[in-house]
Design a protein around this motif. Structure first.
Motif, PDB file in Angstrom:
ATOM      1  N   HIS A  63       0.858  -1.186   0.000  1.00 26.70           N
ATOM      2  CA  HIS A  63       0.000   0.000   0.000  1.00 26.70           C
ATOM      3  C   HIS A  63       0.893   1.235   0.000  1.00 26.70           C
ATOM      4  O   HIS A  63       1.869   1.310   0.746  1.00 26.70           O
ATOM      5  N   LEU A  64       0.546   2.210  -0.841  1.00 26.53           N
ATOM      6  CA  LEU A  64       1.348   3.415  -0.994  1.00 26.53           C
ATOM      7  C   LEU A  64       0.517   4.636  -0.634  1.00 26.53           C
ATOM      8  O   LEU A  64      -0.686   4.686  -0.889  1.00 26.53           O
TER       9      LEU A  64
ATOM     10  N   GLY B 130       0.795   9.864  -9.096  1.00 22.62           N
ATOM     11  CA  GLY B 130      -0.212   9.057  -8.437  1.00 22.62           C
ATOM     12  C   GLY B 130      -1.231   8.498  -9.409  1.00 22.62           C
ATOM     13  O   GLY B 130      -1.695   7.357  -9.259  1.00 22.62           O
TER      14      GLY B 130
ATOM     15  N   PHE C  88       0.280   5.466 -10.898  1.00 23.51           N
ATOM     16  CA  PHE C  88       0.238   4.340  -9.972  1.00 23.51           C
ATOM     17  C   PHE C  88      -1.157   3.717  -9.957  1.00 23.51           C
ATOM     18  O   PHE C  88      -1.300   2.492  -9.948  1.00 23.51           O
ATOM     19  N   THR C  89      -2.178   4.557  -9.946  1.00 26.28           N
ATOM     20  CA  THR C  89      -3.553   4.064  -9.913  1.00 26.28           C
ATOM     21  C   THR C  89      -3.878   3.289 -11.187  1.00 26.28           C
ATOM     22  O   THR C  89      -4.461   2.200 -11.142  1.00 26.28           O
TER      23      THR C  89
ATOM     24  N   CYS D  53      -3.139   2.504  -3.664  1.00 23.87           N
ATOM     25  CA  CYS D  53      -2.533   3.747  -3.198  1.00 23.87           C
ATOM     26  C   CYS D  53      -3.580   4.817  -2.898  1.00 23.87           C
ATOM     27  O   CYS D  53      -4.681   4.798  -3.442  1.00 23.87           O
ATOM     28  N   ASP D  54      -3.199   5.717  -2.017  1.00 23.13           N
ATOM     29  CA  ASP D  54      -4.010   6.887  -1.690  1.00 23.13           C
ATOM     30  C   ASP D  54      -3.206   8.097  -2.142  1.00 23.13           C
ATOM     31  O   ASP D  54      -2.062   8.286  -1.717  1.00 23.13           O
TER      32      ASP D  54
ATOM     33  N   SER E 227       1.032   0.984   5.476  1.00 27.05           N
ATOM     34  CA  SER E 227       1.655   1.405   4.225  1.00 27.05           C
ATOM     35  C   SER E 227       3.105   0.952   4.163  1.00 27.05           C
ATOM     36  O   SER E 227       3.837   1.017   5.155  1.00 27.05           O
TER      37      SER E 227
END
Length: 329
Positions: free
Chosen positions: A21-22, A34, A37-38, A44-45, A118
């Protein structure tokens, strides 16, 4: 012949996997990375406070996430027909205080639930210039176009940043000793400061991160996104129309260099297969109701099932729903 100045990537950056988890926080560049990454199906958040530019606002957001802060109306202010938080981007603002609080507290609760699980924090510093509210002395994450007279504008010192982050990271590592923190400095230039002032600002950020690497050699890393854009992509064709923000091509280039440094061959293979599924679904058919297109969608579902069978932690819910919706047409 070599027509660029190559930037050497650090040799021992963390190896990130889809099971990790990032949490990403920081400037517009963090948001751009981001999004990739998604798309690549990482858990990830990304920017649960919206875009944040300076190191102390980012650290304040992290502390609030750790403690699970719940915002109340007293944390907001009303200006230009909307309720705002001085810590949050305008995306959270609303004409209704309850709506603003719902958006803010929902994102904090989600980040709080994951923070100690994370594997990696990716923090992007944009500028060392900050705005302090004169009536509170507090550094804000966003001014929301309040009159400039309400703030004191100043540049953070290296010592301020390092002291703040040594305290923050020591607390995080006490709870999660395996946590990795990758810092980047945004290649976006803050031209309002003037070019020389922008360089001074970036130098403060770079020197602060360097000292943090020395303080936490096993947990803190630096990825040279700033250097990749300014040295390897030293040309205005790699910038957007404003000549300040990197273009999509530049962001993609940095993403590819990051991928080569931080992803295993298996992770890269998962990303490639996920990208093929995404591109297939982006295909616009001439005849959406045709049997041929339905067979095409069926093949996509089979690819998703095959990939999920091997890697059940990948989230393809949206893609499945889209396929099933189109199959009913």
């Amino acid at each position: 012949m070599n027509f660029i100045t190559p930037v050497e990537l650090p040799a021992h950056l963390p190896c990130l996997r889809h099971t990790d988890h990032l949490l990403l926080l920081g400037s517009c560049f963090a948001a751009n990375m981001g999004a990739r990454f998604t798309e690549a199906k990482f858990s990830c958040d990304v920017n649960p406070y919206g875009v944040l530019y300076n190191p102390l606002s980012i650290s304040a957001a992290l502390r609030e996430i750790v403690f699970g802060k719940v915002y109340g109306k007293e944390d907001l202010f009303f200006f230009r027909d909307c309720w705002h938080s001085p810590m949050h981007h305008g995306d959270f603002s609303s004409p209704l205080a309850d709506e603003t609080l719902k958006r803010i507290n929902g994102r904090i609760a989600g980040a709080h639930e994951q923070i100690f699980r994370s594997a990696c924090l990716l923090l992007t510093f944009g500028t060392s210039w900050v705005y302090e509210q004169k009536n509170t002395g507090r550094i804000v994450g966003n001014c929301h176009k309040l009159p400039e007279k309400e703030f004191t504008r100043r540049r953070l010192t290296i010592d301020e940043i390092v002291s703040d982050y040594v305290s923050l990271l020591s607390g995080l590592l006490a709870r999660n000793s395996g946590l990795k923190v990758i810092f980047t400095v945004s290649p976006i230039r803050y031209v309002r400061e003037g070019m020389h002032a922008n360089q001074l600002s970036k130098s403060v950020l770079l020197l602060a991160v360097d000292r943090l690497q020395t303080a936490f050699p096993e947990n803190v890393f630096y990825f040279p996104a700033y250097e990749l854009v300014l040295d390897e992509l030293r040309d205005y064709r790699f910038y957007a129309e404003d000549m300040v923000h990197p273009s999509e091509v530049a962001v993609q280039y940095v993403w590819e260099r990051f991928s080569s440094a931080c992803f295993s061959s298996e992770t890269l293979q998962i990303i490639e297969e996920s990208e093929n599924i995404r591109k297939a679904l982006a295909h616009k058919p001439f005849h959406p109701g045709s049997e041929e297109y339905k067979r095409f969608l069926g093949q996509i579902v089979l690819k998703i099932d095959r990939l999920n069978g091997k890697y059940p932690y990948l989230d393809f819910q949206k893609e499945r729903e889209l396929c099933h919706t189109r199959l009913k047409i």
